[in-house]
Design an enzyme around this catalytic site. Structure first.
Site, mmCIF file in Angstrom:
data_model
loop_
_atom_site.group_PDB
_atom_site.id
_atom_site.type_symbol
_atom_site.label_atom_id
_atom_site.label_comp_id
_atom_site.label_asym_id
_atom_site.label_seq_id
_atom_site.Cartn_x
_atom_site.Cartn_y
_atom_site.Cartn_z
ATOM 1 N N LEU A 103 0.879 -1.175 0.000
ATOM 2 C CA LEU A 103 0.000 0.000 0.000
ATOM 3 C C LEU A 103 0.911 1.217 0.000
ATOM 4 O O LEU A 103 1.988 1.197 0.610
ATOM 5 C CB LEU A 103 -0.882 0.022 1.254
ATOM 6 C CG LEU A 103 -1.957 -1.066 1.386
ATOM 7 C CD1 LEU A 103 -2.776 -0.845 2.653
ATOM 8 C CD2 LEU A 103 -2.871 -1.098 0.170
ATOM 9 N N ASP A 104 0.472 2.296 -0.636
ATOM 10 C CA ASP A 104 1.259 3.534 -0.626
ATOM 11 C C ASP A 104 1.407 4.034 0.810
ATOM 12 O O ASP A 104 0.596 3.687 1.683
ATOM 13 C CB ASP A 104 0.555 4.621 -1.448
ATOM 14 C CG ASP A 104 0.425 4.230 -2.913
ATOM 15 O OD1 ASP A 104 1.234 3.418 -3.385
ATOM 16 O OD2 ASP A 104 -0.499 4.747 -3.563
ATOM 17 N N LYS A 105 2.397 4.899 1.013
ATOM 18 C CA LYS A 105 2.664 5.436 2.351
ATOM 19 C C LYS A 105 1.417 6.113 2.947
ATOM 20 O O LYS A 105 1.141 6.001 4.137
ATOM 21 C CB LYS A 105 3.823 6.434 2.243
ATOM 22 C CG LYS A 105 4.415 6.853 3.550
ATOM 23 C CD LYS A 105 5.705 7.628 3.308
ATOM 24 C CE LYS A 105 6.231 8.233 4.592
ATOM 25 N NZ LYS A 105 7.485 8.947 4.394
ATOM 26 N N HIS A 188 0.515 2.510 -7.681
ATOM 27 C CA HIS A 188 -0.504 3.569 -7.568
ATOM 28 C C HIS A 188 -1.758 3.244 -8.391
ATOM 29 O O HIS A 188 -2.375 4.147 -8.964
ATOM 30 C CB HIS A 188 0.040 4.913 -8.064
ATOM 31 C CG HIS A 188 1.107 5.507 -7.190
ATOM 32 N ND1 HIS A 188 1.229 5.245 -5.845
ATOM 33 C CD2 HIS A 188 2.104 6.383 -7.482
ATOM 34 C CE1 HIS A 188 2.250 5.920 -5.358
ATOM 35 N NE2 HIS A 188 2.810 6.599 -6.313
ATOM 36 N N LYS A 191 -5.187 5.083 -7.651
ATOM 37 C CA LYS A 191 -5.044 6.531 -7.885
ATOM 38 C C LYS A 191 -4.941 6.815 -9.381
ATOM 39 O O LYS A 191 -5.532 7.763 -9.889
ATOM 40 C CB LYS A 191 -3.797 7.053 -7.160
ATOM 41 C CG LYS A 191 -3.955 7.047 -5.642
ATOM 42 C CD LYS A 191 -2.652 7.418 -4.962
ATOM 43 C CE LYS A 191 -2.770 7.267 -3.460
ATOM 44 N NZ LYS A 191 -1.477 7.234 -2.791
#
Ligand code: URA
Length: 237
Positions: A103-105, A188, A191
């Site tokens: 997962l992204d930060k 990503h 997004k």
């Protein structure tokens, strides 16, 4: 081969201190003989360990569900940032842990942490169609046309192809809350999918892997072991 105390402590019922104590008291046997050395090496495939005469079925791998907070990275180690593996408490920690999928930060929610590479590959491979469910708060409204685009799959300007998604509007407001399910995990991805429709993700949370929901009891940053029944749910497509 792993240290006896480490293996016993990683089974989930005894703390490292409890394990040391019972070994010292001679209550643990290895292949029938009492062991008093906590550091003795054990082969999970061939050795038999018993506590108070009762055989312990040693688990080869561990599977952990974490509610990832924002600001923590999905990695095993990092010089600069706190990682999801840093947040695993001692009683669940063992060598070789890694997050199965990143997962992204700034993304929160369900991260599965394990030491089982085959399992991770199985649940992450797009071929197996295991859907990951995300809740995305968007900056703008989502039109029926956008939903159709996302559900068909998208080819981005750089040529990246993103497979079809399942999309549902949960809150139809100016900044709508969307449930989106995808079965691949490109960089990503969520997004970029919404960006391709001219929208922007304000916040992103993973709520489910396969058929297993993130345990609502887990506060941000907390984790717990996944049961064997739950593990089957993760693998349901
Ligand atoms: N898609 C994203 O864009 N970010 C994540 O963290 C997960 C999926």
């Amino acid at each position: 081969m792993e240290r006896l105390d480490k293996i016993l402590a990683s089974q989930g019922t005894l703390s490292r201190r409890d394990v040391k104590e019972i070994i010292k008291k001679g209550r643990v046997t290895l292949n029938g003989a009492v062991v008093r050395d906590s550091a003795v090496k054990v082969d999970l495939n061939t050795d038999t360990v018993a506590i108070n005469g009762e055989k312990v079925t040693l688990k080869k791998h561990i599977y952990i569900m974490m509610n990832k907070p924002q600001g923590v990275i999905s990695a095993s180690d990092s010089e600069d940032d706190e990682t999801v593996v840093d947040l695993v408490p001692d009683e669940l920690f063992r060598k070789g842990l890694f997050p199965a999928g990143r997962l992204d930060k700034d993304t929160t929610g369900f991260v599965l942490i394990t030491d089982d590479g085959d399992f991770a590959h199985k649940i992450l491979s797009p071929k197996n169609h295991i859907f990951k469910t995300y809740l995305a708060r968007l900056q703008h409204e989502l039109t029926p046309n956008d939903i159709e685009t996302l559900e068909k799959g998208i080819t981005l300007a750089d040529g990246t192809t993103l497979k079809e998604a399942k999309v549902e509007i949960l809150e139809n407001t100016q900044t709508p809350l969307i449930k989106i399910m995808i079965c691949e995990g490109k960089y990503h991805q969520v997004k970029r999918m919404f960006a391709a429709t001219g929208n922007k993700v304000i916040s992103l949370h993973r709520s489910k892997m396969g058929e297993l929901e993130l345990d609502p009891q887990l506060k941000s940053g907390e984790c717990r072991e996944i049961t064997s029944e739950e593990l089957l749910k993760v693998q349901k497509s």
